[in-house]
Scaffold this active site. Structure first.
Site, PDB file in Angstrom:
ATOM      1  N   TYR A  30       1.022  -1.292   0.004  1.00 22.61           N
ATOM      2  CA  TYR A  30       0.019  -0.112  -0.087  1.00 22.61           C
ATOM      3  C   TYR A  30       0.814   1.163  -0.068  1.00 22.61           C
ATOM      4  O   TYR A  30       0.304   2.329  -0.080  1.00 22.61           O
ATOM      5  CB  TYR A  30      -0.751  -0.136   1.178  1.00 22.61           C
ATOM      6  CG  TYR A  30      -0.155  -0.108   2.662  1.00 22.61           C
ATOM      7  CD1 TYR A  30       0.367   1.129   2.960  1.00 22.61           C
ATOM      8  CD2 TYR A  30       0.157  -1.105   3.176  1.00 22.61           C
ATOM      9  CE1 TYR A  30       1.179   1.326   4.252  1.00 22.61           C
ATOM     10  CE2 TYR A  30       0.929  -1.098   4.253  1.00 22.61           C
ATOM     11  CZ  TYR A  30       1.238   0.068   4.853  1.00 22.61           C
ATOM     12  OH  TYR A  30       1.986   0.168   5.920  1.00 22.61           O
ATOM     13  N   GLY A  31       2.260   1.064  -0.150  1.00 17.42           N
ATOM     14  CA  GLY A  31       3.000   2.290   0.156  1.00 17.42           C
ATOM     15  C   GLY A  31       4.123   2.365  -0.929  1.00 17.42           C
ATOM     16  O   GLY A  31       3.891   2.481  -2.165  1.00 17.42           O
TER      17      GLY A  31
ATOM     18  N   GLU B 196      11.367  -3.770   5.429  1.00 19.65           N
ATOM     19  CA  GLU B 196      10.264  -3.154   6.328  1.00 19.65           C
ATOM     20  C   GLU B 196      10.784  -3.377   7.832  1.00 19.65           C
ATOM     21  O   GLU B 196      10.097  -3.138   8.806  1.00 19.65           O
ATOM     22  CB  GLU B 196       8.923  -3.795   6.079  1.00 19.65           C
ATOM     23  CG  GLU B 196       8.451  -3.776   4.779  1.00 19.65           C
ATOM     24  CD  GLU B 196       8.469  -2.315   4.191  1.00 19.65           C
ATOM     25  OE1 GLU B 196       8.601  -1.311   4.702  1.00 19.65           O
ATOM     26  OE2 GLU B 196       8.319  -2.257   2.840  1.00 19.65           O
TER      27      GLU B 196
HETATM   28  N1  PCA Z   1       6.282  -0.396   2.108  1.00 26.48           N
HETATM   29  C1  PCA Z   1       5.483  -1.295   2.454  1.00 26.48           C
HETATM   30  C2  PCA Z   1       4.663  -0.914   3.618  1.00 26.48           C
HETATM   31  C3  PCA Z   1       4.855   0.646   3.723  1.00 26.48           C
HETATM   32  C4  PCA Z   1       6.013   0.702   2.712  1.00 26.48           C
HETATM   33  O1  PCA Z   1       6.193   1.870   2.210  1.00 26.48           O
HETATM   34  C5  PCA Z   1       4.185  -1.324   1.218  1.00 26.48           C
HETATM   35  O2  PCA Z   1       4.538  -0.658   0.226  1.00 26.48           O
HETATM   36  O3  PCA Z   1       3.063  -2.031   1.615  1.00 26.48           O
END
Ligand code: PCA
Length: 187
Positions: A31-32, A106
């Site tokens: 999501y990020g 992460e």
């Molecule tokens: N990376 C992971 C969690 C938040 C981020 O920047 C993602 O894209 O889901």
């Protein structure tokens, strides 16, 4: 060269069927910064990291606060189910190798916590929405003041919030980040 095979033609043993050797795959909802056109997406695309195959777009079945925090402008889903929005993202099929690369990025399980959650698949053709159980990186032990930040439903580093993501990859930065978002342990 042998003129005659030791086996009559109809009894020649079949070669091992490579398709029966299965790679165990995992579904991850991003999501990020791991989404397409976002700063860490190249990690999912790099075959040296293992397999990362796009499956579908989707959104969380539960509402969550999706915020940006730290001086590096990192996106987080705060584990506070019911608050915020249905968060938009992308589902990927990844192998063990890719999953461990993502865990390193992460800093799971020290920073983000990877947990299984229900993701609704975006499919305009289907009448009844399909769901998938996917791994999602959450921030669980967060400072309560983070809940006061604006909630998004669809992250983009270049969004109108003006908080562009800054790369951070050394250990002092990780400690720094902990202070910014992690609730202090009172025990
Ligand atoms: N990376 C992971 C969690 C938040 C981020 O920047 C993602 O894209 O889901």
């Amino acid at each position: 060269m042998h003129k005659f095979s030791a086996f009559p033609v109809h009894k020649i043993p079949k070669p091992i069927d490579v398709h029966t050797i299965r790679t165990i795959m995992h579904k991850v909802f991003v999501y990020g910064t791991l989404k397409r056109n976002e700063p860490n997406h190249c990690l999912l695309q790099d075959s040296n990291n293992g397999i990362g195959c796009f499956v579908a777009e989707g959104y969380t079945k539960t509402k969550y606060p999706l915020i940006i925090a730290t001086k590096y402008n990192i996106p987080f889903i705060l584990h506070c189910p019911g608050k915020g929005h249905f968060v938009q993202g992308e589902i990927y099929d990844v192998d063990d190798k890719m999953l461990s690369k993502l865990d390193i990025l992460e800093d799971h399980p020290n920073y983000y916590i990877r947990e299984i959650d229900d993701i609704v698949i975006k499919d305009t053709l289907s009448q009844c929405p399909q769901e998938e159980k996917c791994w999602v990186y959450f921030l669980k032990n967060f400072k309560p003041e983070l809940l006061k930040r604006p909630y998004m439903d669809n992250y983009s580093s270049n969004g109108s919030h003006g908080l562009q993501y800054m790369e951070s990859n050394n250990e002092s930065v990780i400690e720094d980040l902990d202070d910014d978002v992690t609730a202090s342990n009172t025990n």
